[in-house]
Design an enzyme around this catalytic site. Structure first.
Site, PDB file in Angstrom:
ATOM      1  N   SER A 107       0.903  -1.194  -0.063  1.00 35.99           N
ATOM      2  CA  SER A 107       0.134  -0.165   0.047  1.00 35.99           C
ATOM      3  C   SER A 107       0.754   1.336   0.100  1.00 35.99           C
ATOM      4  CB  SER A 107      -0.872   0.109   1.282  1.00 35.99           C
ATOM      5  OG  SER A 107      -1.820   1.023   1.237  1.00 35.99           O
ATOM      6  N   ASP A 323      -1.440   1.294  -3.792  1.00 38.83           N
ATOM      7  CA  ASP A 323      -2.141   0.197  -4.439  1.00 38.83           C
ATOM      8  C   ASP A 323      -3.712   0.840  -4.543  1.00 38.83           C
ATOM      9  OD1 ASP A 323      -2.965   0.606  -1.754  1.00 38.83           O
ATOM     10  OD2 ASP A 323      -3.599  -1.573  -1.521  1.00 38.83           O
ATOM     11  N   SER A 545       0.256  -0.171  16.333  1.00 39.53           N
ATOM     12  CA  SER A 545       0.149  -0.308  14.898  1.00 39.53           C
ATOM     13  C   SER A 545      -0.200  -1.845  14.873  1.00 39.53           C
ATOM     14  CB  SER A 545       1.467  -0.069  14.171  1.00 39.53           C
ATOM     15  OG  SER A 545       1.468  -0.865  13.146  1.00 39.53           O
ATOM     16  N   GLY A 546      -0.821  -2.219  13.735  1.00 38.41           N
ATOM     17  CA  GLY A 546      -1.142  -3.814  13.348  1.00 38.41           C
ATOM     18  C   GLY A 546       0.045  -4.207  12.548  1.00 38.41           C
ATOM     19  N   THR A 547       1.063  -3.724  12.389  1.00 42.39           N
ATOM     20  CA  THR A 547       1.761  -4.458  11.476  1.00 42.39           C
ATOM     21  C   THR A 547       3.411  -3.926  11.721  1.00 42.39           C
ATOM     22  OG1 THR A 547       2.181  -2.385   9.839  1.00 42.39           O
ATOM     23  CG2 THR A 547       0.650  -4.106   9.267  1.00 42.39           C
TER      24      THR A 547
END
Length: 588
Positions: A107, A323, A545-547
Site C-alpha cells: 500500500s 495500491d 500499529s497492526g504491522t
C-alpha cells in the site's frame, strides 16, 4: 533440489488436479497427503508441497503477525510467507467453497517493503477467526508445516478434493513478481488453480473475487469489465453537461508513482471529455519512487502538496496511495494556505448527498455512517447534528468498518486516511429497482431511484477504491454545482496531529471502546486524560500499529499549536510508560 525435478512435480500437481486416474495413497497418510502424495518410480512418497517448500524455506527467525492489512514488512523477508499464504488460500477456498483472492502489496509503505493479504469470497478481508491461522502458518518451522496444514483440515473438516481457484494480483513494486510466483507455487502445491491478474489495484482484485463468486452478477471479472462498469455509470450520471454552477471539469491527479497511475490512463481514455484528469507522478521509469513525497498518505500526514503536482490557487487536486485504495482531496488557496479534504470530508459529502436523493425517492431505507476514533470531532458533530444521520464508531481497520456498515440498508464508511466505500443491502437494491420501474409514482421519485441505481454501479462496494471514490466525489460536486471551497465550507475541522512512537513491543498497548480508551499499560489513559483536559476541545487517543512495533498517537484541539502540543505530550508519555526506544519523540 534439482530444478528439473521441481518443474516435473508442479506439472504433476496440475495434472492431478484435472484427473482422478492417478493412483492416490489412501492408507496411513494425513488428509492432505491423500490429495498430493504421489507414487514415484523408486517407490518413495513425498508430497508435492514438500518439494515446493524446499524452494521457499523459512528464512526469518522472528515472528510476523497478520494484522489489519495482512502481512507487511521488508520484501526480502517475505518469500516463504507468500508461499504459505498460497497454501492457506487454497484451504480457505475449499472451506468456503468459493474463489479466494491474494493481493501482494504494501500500500502506502516505501518501495522496499511489500505485503500480502487474503480476500474472502464476498470481497471482504480475511475472516478474523482465520487471521490466527495466517499468523501460525507464517511462523511455524518448516518441519511443522505439514502438521499445521493437517491441523486446520481436521478442525474445519476441509474437503481436499475440491477444485478451487485463487486469483492473484500485485502492485508495481520490483519485488512483487517474484513474491507472486511464491504465492502461486503454494497454490499449485495443494492442487489449487492460480489465476494471475498481473499488476492491478487492490480494489480491482477485490472486484474480481466478487464477480467470480456471484457468477458475474456483480460484473465481469476482467479489467475491461471493471473500467466499463464504472465509467458507464459515471457518464449516465454526468449527462451531457460537464460543468455546472461553480463546478469546473478539471482535476489534478497524483498517482503516487504506483498502480493507480497506470490504471487511471484507461479511465482517461474511456471518460474522454466527461472528466478532464491531468495526471502527475505517473510511474514513468526514472520519474519518481513509489509513495516517495507523493501519494495519499504523504499528503494526509504532511498536510502539503506532493512533489510534482503544480500549485494553482483553488484548483481541485487528489492523491491516491500505492495500491489505489485510499483517496485524499486538497487544494491551495490564493494566500498559499493548504486545505485537506480527507476521509471525514468525503464521508460527510457522500452521506449528505445520499440522504437528499433518498428522500426524493420516498423510499424508507436506513442510512448510516461508520467512522473510527481518527475521525475529526467536528465531522462527527456535523453528521449527527446537521445531517441527522446515525453515526457509529468502530475500531481501526476496514474489516471493522465494513462489518458495521452491513447493519444499514445504506452504510457509508470511511477512515480519515481516505479509505472507504458505501454498501447497499439487497433490500435497498430491490426497492430501488421496483421504484425505477414503477410508472404509478412521480417522475421525480423514479429518476431519483434511477440515480441511486447508477450510483451503485459507480461504487465498488467490495472495498475502499480510490478511483471509484474519486468518480463518486466528482459526480456529487457536479450535481451540486460546488467548487472545492463550497465543499469545505460545510463545517470547520478541528486542528489535529498524528505522531508515532517506536516501542519494544506494541502489544503492551491494549485498548477498548473502539480504541478510544487505553487499558494497558496501567496509568497511561489517566495521563492522556490529564493532558487533553489542558486544551480547549482537546482529545487524544493511542493505539498499537497492526504491522510494526509502533504506537500511533492522535490529538486534536481548538488551535493548531495546541493540537501539536497535546500530541507531543501524549507521545512522550507513551514513550515513558510503554517501553519507547530511542530518544523521546518531538514534533517534526
Amino acid at each position: 533440489m534439482n530444478l528439473k525435478w521441481y518443474t516435473l512435480l508442479v506439472i504433476l500437481s496440475l495434472f492431478l488436479s484435472h484427473t482422478r486416474s492417478l493412483t492416490l495413497l489412501t492408507e496411513k497418510v494425513s488428509p492432505v497427503s491423500q490429495v498430493v502424495f504421489i507414487s514415484m518410480a523408486n517407490n518413495s512418497y513425498r508430497t508435492v508441497y514438500a518439494f515446493a517448500r524446499e524452494m521457499h524455506p523459512k528464512t526469518v527467525k522472528t515472528d510476523i503477525q497478520y494484522g489489519t492489512a495482512g502481512f507487511r514488512t521488508k520484501a526480502t523477508n517475505l518469500g516463504y510467507v507468500m508461499y504459505r499464504m498460497g497454501l492457506l488460500a487454497v484451504l480457505r477456498a475449499r472451506y468456503k467453497r468459493g474463489v479466494i483472492g491474494v493481493m501482494i502489496t504494501a500500500s502506502h509503505n516505501p518501495e522496499p517493503d511489500n505485503g500480502v493479504k487474503l480476500v474472502d469470497p464476498k470481497g471482504e478481508m480475511l475472516d478474523q477467526s482465520w487471521e490466527k491461522w495466517a499468523t501460525k502458518f507464517a511462523n511455524v518451522g518448516d518441519d511443522q508445516l505439514e502438521e499445521t496444514i493437517n491441523e486446520i483440515i481436521k478442525e474445519y473438516d476441509i474437503p481436499m478434493t475440491d477444485r478451487v481457484e485463487i486469483v492473484v494480483g500485485k502492485d508495481t513494486r520490483p519485488s512483487s513478481p517474484s513474491l507472486a510466483k511464491s504465492v502461486m507455487d503454494g497454490v499449485l502445491a495443494l492442487a489449487g488453480k492460480p489465476i494471475d491478474y498481473g499488476i492491478v489495484t487492490t480494489p480491482q482484485l477485490h472486484y474480481f473475487v466478487v464477480c467470480k463468486n456471484t457468477n458475474r452478477q456483480y460484473g465481469e471479472p476482467t479489467e475491461d469489465g471493471y473500467y466499463k462498469k464504472l465509467t458507464g455509470a459515471f457518464k449516465k450520471l454526468r449527462g451531457e453537461t460537464y460543468t455546472n454552477g461553480n463546478y469546473k471539469n478539471r482535476l489534478l491527479y497524483d498517482g503516487a508513482n504506483g498502480v493507480g497511475a497506470k490504471k487511471i490512463k484507461y479511465f482517461q481514455e474511456l471518460l474522454g471529455n466527461t472528466l478532464k484528469i491531468e495526471m502527475f507522478n505517473d510511474a514513468i521509469i526514472g520519474s519518481g519512487k513509489l509513495n516517495y513525497m507523493c501519494g495519499a498518505d504523504y499528503v494526509k500526514s504532511q498536510q502539503k502538496f506532493p512533489t510534482g503536482v503544480p500549485v494553482e490557487p483553488n484548483v481541485r487536486c487528489c492523491s491516491v496511495d500505492g495500491d489505489a485504495d485510499r483517496l485524499i482531496y486538497y487544494y491551495m488557496d490564493e494566500n498559499n494556505g493548504f486545505h485537506l479534504m480527507d476521509g471525514d470530508r468525503m464521508a460527510t459529502l457522500i452521506a449528505g448527498y445520499l440522504k437528499e436523493v433518498l428522500e426524493e425517492t420516498g423510499i424508507d431505507l436506513n442510512l448510516g455512517l461508520v467512522q473510527t476514533a481518527y475521525a475529526n470531532g467536528a465531522s462527527t458533530d456535523y453528521i449527527a447534528k446537521k445531517l441527522q444521520v446515525p453515526v457509529a464508531c468502530v475500531s481501526t481497520g476496514v474489516k471493522h468498518l465494513h462489518h458495521k456498515a452491513l447493519d444499514y440498508d445504506i452504510g457509508v464508511y470511511f477512515e480519515a486516511n481516505g479509505h472507504g466505500t458505501i454498501i447497499f443491502s439487497t433490500n435497498a437494491k430491490e426497492k430501488l429497482r421496483e421504484a425505477a420501474k414503477n410508472n404509478t409514482i412521480s417522475d421525480e421519485r423514479r429518476l431519483a431511484a434511477e440515480a441511486l441505481l447508477n450510483l451503485i454501479d459507480l461504487i465498488n462496494e467490495t472495498v475502499g477504491d480510490a478511483i471509484s471514490d474519486m468518480l463518486l466525489i466528482e459526480t456529487i460536486l457536479h450535481a451540486k454545482g460546488w467548487d472545492i471551497q463550497q465543499w469545505e465550507d460545510a463545517y470547520t475541522d478541528l486542528p489535529n496531529r498524528l505522531m508515532k512512537v517506536t516501542v519494544q513491543d506494541r502489544n503492551v498497548i491494549t485498548t477498548t471502546d473502539a480504541e478510544r480508551v487505553c487499558v494497558t499499560p496501567e496509568g497511561l489513559q489517566a495521563e492522556i486524560d490529564s493532558a487533553a483536559a489542558k486544551y480547549k476541545k482537546g482529545r487524544s487517543f493511542v493505539r498499537p500499529s497492526g504491522t510494526e512495533d509502533v504506537v500511533r498517537v492522535y490529538a486534536e484541539a481548538a488551535t493548531r499549536e495546541e493540537a501539536d502540543e497535546l500530541a507531543v505530550e501524549v507521545a512522550k508519555k507513551v514513550h515513558e510508560l510503554a517501553g519507547g526506544t530511542g530518544n523521546p519523540p518531538e514534533l517534526n
